[in-house]
Design a protein around this motif. Structure first.
Motif, PDB file in Angstrom:
ATOM      1  N   THR A  52      97.566  83.338  42.697  1.00 31.35           N
ATOM      2  CA  THR A  52      97.677  82.659  41.404  1.00 31.35           C
ATOM      3  C   THR A  52      96.427  82.891  40.561  1.00 31.35           C
ATOM      4  O   THR A  52      96.498  83.203  39.368  1.00 31.35           O
ATOM      5  CB  THR A  52      97.879  81.146  41.607  1.00 31.35           C
ATOM      6  N   ALA A  53      95.264  82.752  41.208  1.00 32.12           N
ATOM      7  CA  ALA A  53      93.991  82.908  40.493  1.00 32.12           C
ATOM      8  C   ALA A  53      93.752  84.342  40.053  1.00 32.12           C
ATOM      9  O   ALA A  53      93.287  84.591  38.936  1.00 32.12           O
ATOM     10  CB  ALA A  53      92.843  82.426  41.378  1.00 32.12           C
ATOM     11  N   ARG A  57      95.167  85.809  33.642  1.00 35.39           N
ATOM     12  CA  ARG A  57      94.447  86.649  32.689  1.00 35.39           C
ATOM     13  C   ARG A  57      93.613  85.772  31.769  1.00 35.39           C
ATOM     14  O   ARG A  57      94.160  85.035  30.957  1.00 35.39           O
ATOM     15  CB  ARG A  57      95.413  87.523  31.879  1.00 35.39           C
ATOM     16  N   PRO A  58      92.280  85.788  31.910  1.00 34.91           N
ATOM     17  CA  PRO A  58      91.555  86.576  32.905  1.00 34.91           C
ATOM     18  C   PRO A  58      91.626  85.952  34.301  1.00 34.91           C
ATOM     19  O   PRO A  58      91.879  84.759  34.435  1.00 34.91           O
ATOM     20  CB  PRO A  58      90.114  86.549  32.377  1.00 34.91           C
ATOM     21  N   ALA A  59      91.409  86.784  35.300  1.00 32.55           N
ATOM     22  CA  ALA A  59      91.391  86.283  36.675  1.00 32.55           C
ATOM     23  C   ALA A  59      90.246  85.289  36.843  1.00 32.55           C
ATOM     24  O   ALA A  59      89.221  85.374  36.163  1.00 32.55           O
ATOM     25  CB  ALA A  59      91.228  87.450  37.649  1.00 32.55           C
ATOM     26  N   HIS A  60      90.423  84.338  37.749  1.00 36.37           N
ATOM     27  CA  HIS A  60      89.392  83.332  37.943  1.00 36.37           C
ATOM     28  C   HIS A  60      89.237  83.005  39.428  1.00 36.37           C
ATOM     29  O   HIS A  60      90.069  83.378  40.255  1.00 36.37           O
ATOM     30  CB  HIS A  60      89.738  82.054  37.164  1.00 36.37           C
ATOM     31  N   VAL A 116      85.640  85.834  42.274  1.00 34.43           N
ATOM     32  CA  VAL A 116      87.007  86.212  41.914  1.00 34.43           C
ATOM     33  C   VAL A 116      87.547  87.218  42.932  1.00 34.43           C
ATOM     34  O   VAL A 116      86.900  88.219  43.230  1.00 34.43           O
ATOM     35  CB  VAL A 116      87.054  86.812  40.500  1.00 34.43           C
ATOM     36  N   GLY A 117      88.703  86.926  43.497  1.00 34.99           N
ATOM     37  CA  GLY A 117      89.334  87.825  44.448  1.00 34.99           C
ATOM     38  C   GLY A 117      88.842  87.704  45.873  1.00 34.99           C
ATOM     39  O   GLY A 117      89.340  88.390  46.763  1.00 34.99           O
ATOM     40  N   GLY A 118      87.869  86.816  46.114  1.00 36.59           N
ATOM     41  CA  GLY A 118      87.336  86.645  47.464  1.00 36.59           C
ATOM     42  C   GLY A 118      88.362  86.018  48.393  1.00 36.59           C
ATOM     43  O   GLY A 118      89.040  85.055  48.031  1.00 36.59           O
TER      44      GLY A 118
END
Length: 222
Positions: A52-53, A57-60, A116-118
């Motif tokens: 979801t994160a 847009r933008p990714a968070h 972000v993306g971790g």
């Protein structure tokens, strides 16, 4: 002297925690854990929250709202895990999430990355965080009682009101607060937590009391 708080997990599931049983397993996004385990269900929720994160847009960075949303989807939360601690709920453990599995009684904890993306990781549940979460409701309850008692007599809360409420609420103050009505002040509550026969430790919950009558107490860092 600290207030001794004996844990009684099955009786207080609605807001408290059980002894930690999760084994440390470091897992990346999409790593298989076993389809039928509570840990795999917790990781599935975490992965959905991460998706979801990252698709936003933008990714968070994953937020508490992302986690609660994922946990509320029954096709994602297939074990009906109960979300007890969400991101930001416990001071000092801002990236901790704790799910409770009722049968068997078990806690499953995850640490979410602050990038972000971790990828989220399943971890052993930190006892200190569990103790802080278990005791924070009593600290806020005593604070609200003090504020309401003061408001009933036409003034804002004072340190003396907090002392009286703490005694009635059976919670222990680290120091006796001395602030006067209209000043507001930070109060530290201390609790002795027992988790099993050999695990005892003290936690402190700090609450900021308002300057105005009928105000709202806010838990703050100690």
């Amino acid at each position: 002297m600290t207030q001794k708080r004996q844990r009684s997990w099955p009786r207080r599931v609605s807001r408290t925690l059980t002894p930690a049983v999760a084994i440390v397993v470091l897992l990346g996004l999409g790593s298989p854990v076993g389809a039928s385990t509570p840990s795999s269900a917790a990781l599935r929720i975490a992965e959905y929250a991460l998706a979801t994160a990252t698709h936003d847009r933008p990714a968070h960075v994953v937020t508490a709202a992302d986690v609660s949303n994922a946990a509320g989807i029954n096709t994602v939360n297939t074990k009906s895990l109960y979300l007890l601690i969400n991101l930001g709920d416990v001071f000092g453990y801002s990236r901790l999430v704790l799910f409770f599995e009722q049968k068997p009684f078990a806690d499953i904890c995850l640490n979410f990355s602050d990038t972000v993306g971790g990828a989220p990781q399943i971890i052993s549940c930190p006892h200190q965080a569990q103790g802080l979460w278990d005791s924070h409701a009593a600290a806020l309850g005593a604070s609200n009682r003090a504020i309401a008692a003061a408001a009933a007599t036409g003034h804002a809360v004072s340190g003396a009101d907090v002392v009286a409420a703490a005694k009635t609420y059976h919670v222990t103050l680290f120091h006796k607060p001395t602030f006067r009505a209209g000043q507001g002040g930070k109060v530290k509550f201390t609790t002795l937590v027992e988790m099993g026969l050999n695990t005892k430790f003290t936690v402190n919950n700090c609450v900021q009391l308002p300057k105005t009558a009928y105000g709202i107490p806010v838990e703050v860092a100690c």
